[in-house]
Scaffold this motif. Sequence first.
Motif, PDB file in Angstrom:
ATOM      1  N   PRO A 212      13.412  10.783  18.438  1.00 31.70           N
ATOM      2  CA  PRO A 212      13.439   9.292  18.903  1.00 31.70           C
ATOM      3  C   PRO A 212      13.570   8.419  17.719  1.00 31.70           C
ATOM      4  O   PRO A 212      13.251   7.298  17.867  1.00 31.70           O
ATOM      5  N   GLN A 213      14.574   8.688  16.659  1.00 29.19           N
ATOM      6  CA  GLN A 213      14.987   8.047  15.811  1.00 29.19           C
ATOM      7  C   GLN A 213      14.235   6.941  15.109  1.00 29.19           C
ATOM      8  O   GLN A 213      14.375   5.889  14.803  1.00 29.19           O
ATOM      9  N   GLY A 214      12.870   7.652  14.814  1.00 32.49           N
ATOM     10  CA  GLY A 214      12.057   6.881  14.205  1.00 32.49           C
ATOM     11  C   GLY A 214      11.184   6.076  15.081  1.00 32.49           C
ATOM     12  O   GLY A 214      10.045   5.180  14.674  1.00 32.49           O
ATOM     13  N   LEU A 215      11.274   5.854  16.444  1.00 36.91           N
ATOM     14  CA  LEU A 215      10.341   5.061  17.448  1.00 36.91           C
ATOM     15  C   LEU A 215       8.929   5.757  17.358  1.00 36.91           C
ATOM     16  O   LEU A 215       8.718   7.024  17.377  1.00 36.91           O
ATOM     17  N   PRO A 216       7.913   4.674  17.689  1.00 32.84           N
ATOM     18  CA  PRO A 216       6.663   5.325  17.729  1.00 32.84           C
ATOM     19  C   PRO A 216       6.517   6.219  18.976  1.00 32.84           C
ATOM     20  O   PRO A 216       6.998   5.867  20.008  1.00 32.84           O
ATOM     21  N   SER A 217       5.674   7.118  18.813  1.00 34.25           N
ATOM     22  CA  SER A 217       5.505   8.471  19.835  1.00 34.25           C
ATOM     23  C   SER A 217       4.073   8.742  19.632  1.00 34.25           C
ATOM     24  O   SER A 217       3.501   8.708  18.941  1.00 34.25           O
TER      25      SER A 217
ATOM     26  N   ILE B 263       1.692  10.733  17.092  1.00 35.05           N
ATOM     27  CA  ILE B 263       2.315  11.648  16.340  1.00 35.05           C
ATOM     28  C   ILE B 263       3.324  10.938  15.588  1.00 35.05           C
ATOM     29  O   ILE B 263       4.298  10.096  16.068  1.00 35.05           O
ATOM     30  N   PRO B 264       3.580  11.414  14.208  1.00 30.54           N
ATOM     31  CA  PRO B 264       4.833  10.869  13.518  1.00 30.54           C
ATOM     32  C   PRO B 264       6.053  11.245  14.157  1.00 30.54           C
ATOM     33  O   PRO B 264       6.292  12.245  14.323  1.00 30.54           O
ATOM     34  N   PRO B 265       7.065  10.157  14.115  1.00 28.29           N
ATOM     35  CA  PRO B 265       8.318  10.399  14.959  1.00 28.29           C
ATOM     36  C   PRO B 265       9.160  11.689  14.398  1.00 28.29           C
ATOM     37  O   PRO B 265       9.683  12.523  14.907  1.00 28.29           O
ATOM     38  N   ILE B 266       8.718  11.907  12.987  1.00 25.68           N
ATOM     39  CA  ILE B 266       9.486  12.851  12.290  1.00 25.68           C
ATOM     40  C   ILE B 266       9.098  14.116  12.833  1.00 25.68           C
ATOM     41  O   ILE B 266       9.882  15.330  12.624  1.00 25.68           O
TER      42      ILE B 266
ATOM     43  N   LEU C  97      12.820  -0.194  12.389  1.00 26.05           N
ATOM     44  CA  LEU C  97      12.447   0.616  11.487  1.00 26.05           C
ATOM     45  C   LEU C  97      11.834   0.320  10.217  1.00 26.05           C
ATOM     46  O   LEU C  97      10.817   0.755   9.398  1.00 26.05           O
ATOM     47  N   LYS C  98      12.556  -0.497   9.741  1.00 29.15           N
ATOM     48  CA  LYS C  98      12.593  -1.308   8.088  1.00 29.15           C
ATOM     49  C   LYS C  98      11.037  -2.289   8.273  1.00 29.15           C
ATOM     50  O   LYS C  98      10.538  -2.229   7.064  1.00 29.15           O
TER      51      LYS C  98
END
Length: 244
Positions: free
Chosen positions: A66-71, A53-56, A31-32
């Motif tokens: 998805p805890q920030g994972l690319p989606s 789509i933004p994970p948020i 993530l960082k």
Amino acid sequence: MAFENETISKASLADKNNPDLTDSDHNGLFLKYLSGVYLKFFDVLDLEVLNPIPPIECRLKLTGYPQGLPSWEVKGGIEALSSGRFWHKYDLVLKGFLDFYRTFFTLVSSGSTKVQKDAAFPDRIEDILLFSDQFHQAARMIRLQVIHDPMFANEIRWQPAYKQLLYRDDVGRLIVTISQNSVGNAITELLWLVVRRIPDAQAYSQAEPALVRQLLEVRDRLVDYNLGDPIATPSWPRGVFVPQ
């Protein structure tokens, strides 16, 4: 395995120190340092039926997945799954993921910037990944940690292991995401819970026939699609469950 949202919402929080929830900080590192270059790497692919789509935006309120994972959102919803074009694009995400992690761990293990011969997207590896300061910085951090902590080196999956998941978000959109398999497992990552396993032979014996029947049904479907050969065992000699 399915859990009702109401059941999960009433459950007590999982112990963050539970080893089943440990990801060796791989997700935090991603993530960082790596999320931006990962999205850029995929941004140039023409996925058509998969919309980044933004994970948020597709985050499950109850668990944070998805805890920030690319989606990616599946355009057309579940009907798109019957299209060969969807599965072709779905495979492109997997191929890109494998290129990404093979390149990253090659950089970690040897410092080599040589593009692998069997890479699916060699030009993108060269132009985007190996040209990224953040990509190199993250690899250096892992490399230094490996040198100073052999136990950490032992925890790393040096060969890409992955989970490619389809799930519905809180507003009903069908979402694709993929993650390195060292980041938890499918149940803990998606639901943020650890299943309590209690030995109970009597309870299991009552549930076993129905469970095995469903597994055999899945096996038969795979055989019908020429994805394997059936074998006989003492518990299902002719594809039918026989309790021992």
